[in-house]
Motif scaffolding. Structure first.
Motif, PDB file in Angstrom:
ATOM      1  N   LEU A  39       0.828  -1.210   0.000  1.00 11.28           N
ATOM      2  CA  LEU A  39       0.000   0.000   0.000  1.00 11.28           C
ATOM      3  C   LEU A  39       0.862   1.259   0.000  1.00 11.28           C
ATOM      4  CD1 LEU A  39      -2.450  -1.173   2.782  1.00 11.28           C
ATOM      5  CD2 LEU A  39      -2.862  -1.217   0.319  1.00 11.28           C
ATOM      6  N   VAL A  40       0.337   2.318  -0.606  1.00  9.06           N
ATOM      7  CA  VAL A  40       0.959   3.635  -0.562  1.00  9.06           C
ATOM      8  C   VAL A  40      -0.075   4.604  -0.008  1.00  9.06           C
ATOM      9  CG1 VAL A  40       1.928   5.532  -1.910  1.00  9.06           C
ATOM     10  CG2 VAL A  40       2.467   3.159  -2.525  1.00  9.06           C
ATOM     11  N   ASP A  41       0.263   5.265   1.083  1.00 14.31           N
ATOM     12  CA  ASP A  41      -0.599   6.318   1.631  1.00 14.31           C
ATOM     13  C   ASP A  41      -0.259   7.585   0.858  1.00 14.31           C
ATOM     14  OD1 ASP A  41      -1.858   8.333   3.035  1.00 14.31           O
ATOM     15  OD2 ASP A  41      -1.403   7.463   4.991  1.00 14.31           O
ATOM     16  N   SER A  42      -1.171   8.027   0.019  1.00  6.71           N
ATOM     17  CA  SER A  42      -0.876   9.121  -0.903  1.00  6.71           C
ATOM     18  C   SER A  42      -1.121  10.519  -0.331  1.00  6.71           C
ATOM     19  CB  SER A  42      -1.688   8.948  -2.194  1.00  6.71           C
ATOM     20  OG  SER A  42      -3.073   9.047  -1.908  1.00  6.71           O
TER      21      SER A  42
ATOM     22  N   VAL B 185       1.976  -0.871   4.372  1.00  4.78           N
ATOM     23  CA  VAL B 185       2.262   0.426   3.762  1.00  4.78           C
ATOM     24  C   VAL B 185       3.759   0.498   3.466  1.00  4.78           C
ATOM     25  CG1 VAL B 185       2.225   2.938   4.071  1.00  4.78           C
ATOM     26  CG2 VAL B 185       0.343   1.534   4.956  1.00  4.78           C
ATOM     27  N   VAL B 186       4.095   0.654   2.188  1.00  7.24           N
ATOM     28  CA  VAL B 186       5.498   0.684   1.782  1.00  7.24           C
ATOM     29  C   VAL B 186       5.997   2.102   1.524  1.00  7.24           C
ATOM     30  CG1 VAL B 186       5.444  -1.657   0.854  1.00  7.24           C
ATOM     31  CG2 VAL B 186       4.949   0.275  -0.653  1.00  7.24           C
ATOM     32  N   ALA B 187       5.087   3.052   1.403  1.00  8.58           N
ATOM     33  CA  ALA B 187       5.471   4.444   1.181  1.00  8.58           C
ATOM     34  C   ALA B 187       4.361   5.364   1.662  1.00  8.58           C
ATOM     35  CB  ALA B 187       5.743   4.703  -0.298  1.00  8.58           C
ATOM     36  N   VAL B 188       4.776   6.547   2.114  1.00 11.19           N
ATOM     37  CA  VAL B 188       3.828   7.568   2.560  1.00 11.19           C
ATOM     38  C   VAL B 188       4.218   8.890   1.917  1.00 11.19           C
ATOM     39  CG1 VAL B 188       2.958   8.871   4.544  1.00 11.19           C
ATOM     40  CG2 VAL B 188       3.457   6.436   4.786  1.00 11.19           C
ATOM     41  N   VAL B 189       3.250   9.558   1.312  1.00 12.48           N
ATOM     42  CA  VAL B 189       3.460  10.903   0.806  1.00 12.48           C
ATOM     43  C   VAL B 189       2.966  11.840   1.902  1.00 12.48           C
ATOM     44  CG1 VAL B 189       2.913  12.578  -0.991  1.00 12.48           C
ATOM     45  CG2 VAL B 189       3.118  10.138  -1.573  1.00 12.48           C
ATOM     46  N   ASN B 190       3.907  12.424   2.615  1.00 11.65           N
ATOM     47  CA  ASN B 190       3.578  13.294   3.734  1.00 11.65           C
ATOM     48  C   ASN B 190       3.633  14.741   3.239  1.00 11.65           C
ATOM     49  OD1 ASN B 190       3.215  13.310   6.789  1.00 11.65           O
ATOM     50  ND2 ASN B 190       4.760  14.890   6.463  1.00 11.65           N
ATOM     51  N   VAL B 191       2.482  15.372   3.138  1.00  9.15           N
ATOM     52  CA  VAL B 191       2.407  16.706   2.546  1.00  9.15           C
ATOM     53  C   VAL B 191       2.398  17.789   3.613  1.00  9.15           C
ATOM     54  CG1 VAL B 191       1.250  15.887   0.485  1.00  9.15           C
ATOM     55  CG2 VAL B 191      -0.117  16.600   2.424  1.00  9.15           C
TER      56      VAL B 191
END
Length: 64
Positions: free
Chosen positions: A12-15, A40-46
Motif C-alpha cells: 500500500l501507498v498512503d498518498s 504500507v510501503v510508502a507515505v506521501v507526507n504533505v
C-alpha cells in the motif's frame, strides 16, 4: 476469485498524510511502525504551509 485461506500480499501507498502534525508527537514512530506492519510501503507526507513542509522534509530524512 480468491479462495478462502489464500494469502494475498498487498503493498500500500498512503498518498496523502500529515504525519509531521503535532497530533502525532506522542506516537509518531508507533503509527509509522503499524503502517509498515499493515503493508504500507510508502507515505506521501504533505505540508500545509512552510513550517509543516519543513517538518515533513525532516521526517522524510529520518524515515526513508
Amino acid at each position: 476469485m480468491i479462495s478462502e485461506g489464500t494469502f494475498v500480499s498487498v503493498r500500500l501507498v498512503d498518498s496523502h498524510a500529515h504525519l509531521d502534525s503535532t497530533d502525532f508527537d506522542d506516537d509518531r514512530d508507533e503509527v509509522i511502525k503499524r503502517a509498515r506492519l499493515a503493508g504500507v510501503v510508502a507515505v506521501v507526507n504533505v505540508g500545509a504551509d512552510l513550517e509543516s513542509s519543513v517538518r515533513a522534509v525532516e521526517l522524510a530524512g529520518r524515515c526513508p
